[in-house]
Write an enzyme that holds these catalytic residues in place. Structure first.
Site, PDB file in Angstrom:
ATOM      1  N   LYS A 116       0.829  -1.217   0.000  1.00 40.03           N
ATOM      2  CA  LYS A 116       0.000   0.000   0.000  1.00 40.03           C
ATOM      3  C   LYS A 116       0.857   1.259   0.000  1.00 40.03           C
ATOM      4  O   LYS A 116       0.492   2.272  -0.608  1.00 40.03           O
ATOM      5  CB  LYS A 116      -0.937   0.013   1.214  1.00 40.03           C
ATOM      6  CG  LYS A 116      -1.824  -1.227   1.354  1.00 40.03           C
ATOM      7  CD  LYS A 116      -2.663  -1.500   0.136  1.00 40.03           C
ATOM      8  CE  LYS A 116      -3.419  -2.796   0.270  1.00 40.03           C
ATOM      9  NZ  LYS A 116      -3.541  -3.525  -0.990  1.00 40.03           N
ATOM     10  N   GLU A 200      -2.922   7.758   7.561  1.00 37.93           N
ATOM     11  CA  GLU A 200      -3.635   8.586   6.589  1.00 37.93           C
ATOM     12  C   GLU A 200      -4.643   9.462   7.340  1.00 37.93           C
ATOM     13  O   GLU A 200      -5.118   9.076   8.414  1.00 37.93           O
ATOM     14  CB  GLU A 200      -4.431   7.721   5.598  1.00 37.93           C
ATOM     15  CG  GLU A 200      -3.606   6.937   4.628  1.00 37.93           C
ATOM     16  CD  GLU A 200      -4.471   6.073   3.715  1.00 37.93           C
ATOM     17  OE1 GLU A 200      -5.719   6.085   3.868  1.00 37.93           O
ATOM     18  OE2 GLU A 200      -3.905   5.364   2.866  1.00 37.93           O
ATOM     19  N   HIS A 235     -15.579  -4.942   6.313  1.00 40.14           N
ATOM     20  CA  HIS A 235     -14.686  -4.808   5.152  1.00 40.14           C
ATOM     21  C   HIS A 235     -14.934  -5.858   4.084  1.00 40.14           C
ATOM     22  O   HIS A 235     -14.112  -6.028   3.192  1.00 40.14           O
ATOM     23  CB  HIS A 235     -13.213  -4.858   5.587  1.00 40.14           C
ATOM     24  CG  HIS A 235     -12.857  -3.722   6.470  1.00 40.14           C
ATOM     25  ND1 HIS A 235     -12.753  -2.422   6.024  1.00 40.14           N
ATOM     26  CD2 HIS A 235     -12.654  -3.670   7.798  1.00 40.14           C
ATOM     27  CE1 HIS A 235     -12.480  -1.624   7.037  1.00 40.14           C
ATOM     28  NE2 HIS A 235     -12.418  -2.356   8.115  1.00 40.14           N
ATOM     29  N   ARG A 292      -6.632  -8.463  -9.626  1.00 40.40           N
ATOM     30  CA  ARG A 292      -7.267  -9.766  -9.932  1.00 40.40           C
ATOM     31  C   ARG A 292      -8.632  -9.497 -10.545  1.00 40.40           C
ATOM     32  O   ARG A 292      -9.105  -8.362 -10.545  1.00 40.40           O
ATOM     33  CB  ARG A 292      -7.446 -10.555  -8.646  1.00 40.40           C
ATOM     34  CG  ARG A 292      -8.431  -9.860  -7.715  1.00 40.40           C
ATOM     35  CD  ARG A 292      -8.694 -10.598  -6.430  1.00 40.40           C
ATOM     36  NE  ARG A 292      -9.770  -9.990  -5.675  1.00 40.40           N
ATOM     37  CZ  ARG A 292      -9.609  -8.990  -4.802  1.00 40.40           C
ATOM     38  NH1 ARG A 292      -8.410  -8.522  -4.567  1.00 40.40           N
ATOM     39  NH2 ARG A 292     -10.639  -8.464  -4.170  1.00 40.40           N
TER      40      ARG A 292
HETATM   41  C1  MV4 Z   1     -10.032   4.548   4.590  1.00 41.50           C
HETATM   42  C2  MV4 Z   1     -11.290   5.049   4.987  1.00 41.50           C
HETATM   43  C3  MV4 Z   1     -11.371   6.369   5.396  1.00 41.50           C
HETATM   44  N1  MV4 Z   1     -10.264   7.155   5.389  1.00 41.50           N
HETATM   45  N2  MV4 Z   1      -8.966   5.357   4.585  1.00 41.50           N
HETATM   46  C4  MV4 Z   1      -9.280   0.651   3.757  1.00 41.50           C
HETATM   47  C5  MV4 Z   1      -9.421  -0.845   3.599  1.00 41.50           C
HETATM   48  C6  MV4 Z   1     -10.695  -0.898   2.885  1.00 41.50           C
HETATM   49  N3  MV4 Z   1     -11.356  -2.188   2.823  1.00 41.50           N
HETATM   50  C7  MV4 Z   1     -11.510   0.076   3.636  1.00 41.50           C
HETATM   51  N4  MV4 Z   1     -10.647   1.148   3.881  1.00 41.50           N
HETATM   52  C8  MV4 Z   1     -10.909   2.433   4.210  1.00 41.50           C
HETATM   53  N5  MV4 Z   1      -9.874   3.261   4.215  1.00 41.50           N
HETATM   54  C9  MV4 Z   1      -9.078   6.636   4.980  1.00 41.50           C
HETATM   55  N6  MV4 Z   1      -7.984   7.428   4.966  1.00 41.50           N
HETATM   56  C10 MV4 Z   1     -12.399   4.174   4.961  1.00 41.50           C
HETATM   57  C11 MV4 Z   1     -12.204   2.876   4.550  1.00 41.50           C
HETATM   58  C12 MV4 Z   1     -13.357   2.004   4.512  1.00 41.50           C
HETATM   59  C13 MV4 Z   1     -13.852   1.523   5.697  1.00 41.50           C
HETATM   60  C14 MV4 Z   1     -13.211   1.843   6.878  1.00 41.50           C
HETATM   61  C15 MV4 Z   1     -13.739   1.374   8.054  1.00 41.50           C
HETATM   62  C16 MV4 Z   1     -14.885   0.572   8.051  1.00 41.50           C
HETATM   63  C17 MV4 Z   1     -15.474   0.216   6.879  1.00 41.50           C
HETATM   64  C18 MV4 Z   1     -14.969   0.677   5.681  1.00 41.50           C
HETATM   65  C19 MV4 Z   1     -15.553   0.315   4.464  1.00 41.50           C
HETATM   66  C20 MV4 Z   1     -15.031   0.802   3.292  1.00 41.50           C
HETATM   67  C21 MV4 Z   1     -13.923   1.675   3.308  1.00 41.50           C
END
Ligand code: MV4
Length: 503
Positions: A116, A200, A235, A292
């Site tokens: 990443k 971040e 997620h 993928r």
């Molecule tokens: C984030 C974010 C908000 N701010 N990064 C990273 C892994 C991916 N599956 C979800 N990710 C996120 N990265 C920043 N700087 C919000 C997400 C995010 C998320 C985060 C917490 C709980 C559920 C989520 C669902 C989609 C995206």
């Protein structure tokens, strides 16, 4: 074009790749673990080879076994599907070293985009916006705190080798930093064997919107539009759709160009996905890339008419893309509900068992990508995704109405599935309005149990018992005459009919 390929996967995605191959007259070789001996992908492939006991690390993850099957069967290429070894650069490298074609990106692109921090640096240098964050890994707690103060709390700690939220920690204030760093670093080390973490700026309640990319071996790269993937649980994407209700023509052009730029900068080839976070002001930021074929690729296939798996096979065999960006046309709206063998009434706990009866929905605008059949076994050894139900409509509302009908028709008994959950989402006012974010499930279904209208339920059960009892008596009488046992599904089927009003 290849004459024969190995599909190094199982379940619905193995069936999906087999179908594309059949339509291109490519022979298919599959592999199976002991518990998958009678799986649909084994039945549909031209050749199938036993590769070991059920645990993935003794079967589908054992590179040497897969290579041996490819060589033994004279397969020319390997399609990894998703999961398992699909994003493992060592596997991609080994396949190529053995003189076989890896149907996916070059190993170095997998490696770059899988890290990443390296991905962010490369993508940012190409001019694509990324979420404001550290360029290097956290060196100390003070280092982290000074950065967090610079961008402003809340911040998000992420694992460089991470993905899917593993190793992520939201930090709201300075005093939470020390513990968050310790936890994230520990989880990163234990999950990925790489403890590098970075920070971040945390975007509050973003949308998760991704762009499908196709890139050939001659530098031609196009995008096939976006997929809205915000509805996630822990997620794990649950429902995806295209187009997104917030992306207009101009935004699609800008995000599509950014996705193409990111692919170019990373030397990408094959089908791939560039993920973005979109904030409430519709600013977009590169999040990560999936190197993928994705679970949700059929959403894009339905609105573009392009078979992404066939395009992967053509690219891997050395063909140029047969169309340009301006040739891509989008039509209507598509929604995918991922059907998991999980019990939504019991905190989505995985469910396993024999599918005792099974009927797929069909009719206008319905697509089912599944590895299921009546009598098949669903086990706990593998990812619980058992099927994908998709609908296409000329409008989003038609796609939703079709999805409701299809979910009501979709009959799977013997295991618990997430079908009841999806039915409730399709009736959710915010979903219907398209007012969603990555917090949708938490906000709309948080602690609340999925509601069951018990009065209605009891009425149906009572009526079912009464009518079933009557029918069974009559049935057994006729069956005795016929002297054979009708399939449980046929008996169930009549009961099914009773679920409609007016019976
Ligand atoms: C984030 C974010 C908000 N701010 N990064 C990273 C892994 C991916 N599956 C979800 N990710 C996120 N990265 C920043 N700087 C919000 C997400 C995010 C998320 C985060 C917490 C709980 C559920 C989520 C669902 C989609 C995206």
């Amino acid at each position: 074009m290849f004459k024969k390929i190995l599909i190094a996967n199982r379940g619905e995605i193995a069936v999906r790749v087999i179908r594309a191959c059949k339509e291109m007259e490519i022979k298919t070789v599959t592999v199976f673990s002991e518990i998958d001996r009678k799986s649909l992908h084994v039945r549909l492939s031209d050749e199938a080879y036993f590769i070991g006991p059920p645990p993935s690390n003794q079967s589908y993850l054992v590179m040497e076994k897969l290579i041996n099957v490819a060589e033994k069967s004279n397969a020319e290429a390997i399609h990894p599907g998703y999961g398992f070894l699909a994003e493992n650069p060592q596997f991609a490298k080994l396949v190529e070293e053995k003189g076989l074609v890896f149907i996916g990106p070059p190993a170095k692109a997998i490696e770059l985009l899988g890290d990443k921090m390296r991905a962010r640096k490369t993508i940012s240098e190409s001019g694509v916006p990324i979420v404001p964050g550290m360029e290097n890994m956290i060196a100390s707690e003070n280092d982290a705190i000074s950065f967090a103060k610079e961008v402003g709390f809340p911040v998000l700690i992420k694992a460089a080798a991470g993905g899917g939220g593993k190793g992520m920690r939201i930090v709201e204030s300075e005093k939470q930093m020390k513990e968050a760093i310790r936890g994230a670093s520990f989880e990163a080390k234990s999950s990925f064997g790489d403890e590098r973490i970075y920070i971040e700026k945390y975007l509050e309640k973003p949308r998760h919107i991704e762009f499908q990319i196709l890139a050939d071996k001659f530098g031609n790269i196009i995008h096939l539009g976006e997929r809205e993937c915000s509805i996630q649980r822990r997620h794990q994407k649950v429902i995806e759709e295209s187009p997104s209700t917030v992306v207009d023509e101009d935004m699609r052009k800008r995000m599509g160009d950014a996705a193409i730029m990111a692919a170019k900068a990373s030397g990408y080839v094959s089908a791939g996905t560039m993920e973005f976070l979109v904030d409430k002001d519709k600013n977009f930021y590169f999040l990560e890339s999936n190197t993928r074929l994705q679970v949700e690729h059929p959403v894009t296939e339905l609105v573009t008419g392009i078979d992404i798996v066939k395009e992967q096979l053509k690219i891997a065999s050395g063909e140029k893309l047969s169309f340009k960006q301006e040739d891509v046309r989008w039509s209507g709206a598509s929604i995918e509900c991922r059907i998991y063998a999980e019990d939504p009434y019991n905190n989505f706990l995985p469910s396993a068992g024999i599918v005792s009866s099974y009927l797929e929905p069909s009719g206008p605008g319905i697509r089912v990508d599944s590895g299921l059949y009546e009598g098949c076994e669903v086990s706990l050894y593998y990812d619980p995704i058992i099927s994908k139900l998709l609908t296409w409509g000329s409008t989003r509302n038609e796609a939703i109405c079709r999805m409701k009908r299809a979910l009501q028709e979709y009959h799977i008994s013997g295991i618990a599935t997430t079908i009841p959950f999806h039915l409730q989402v399709m009736d959710n006012k915010k979903f219907i309005k398209g007012d969603i974010s990555t917090h949708f499930i938490q906000e709309e279904f948080g602690k609340k149990e999925i509601t069951v209208d018990h009065d209605e339920l009891y009425k149906v059960i009572a009526l079912l018992c009464a009518l079933t009892d009557f029918k069974e008596k009559k049935k057994i009488k006729t069956l005795k005459e016929k002297k054979f046992r009708e399939s449980p599904w046929k008996i169930e089927g009549r009961r099914m009919g009773l679920r409609r009003f007016g019976f």
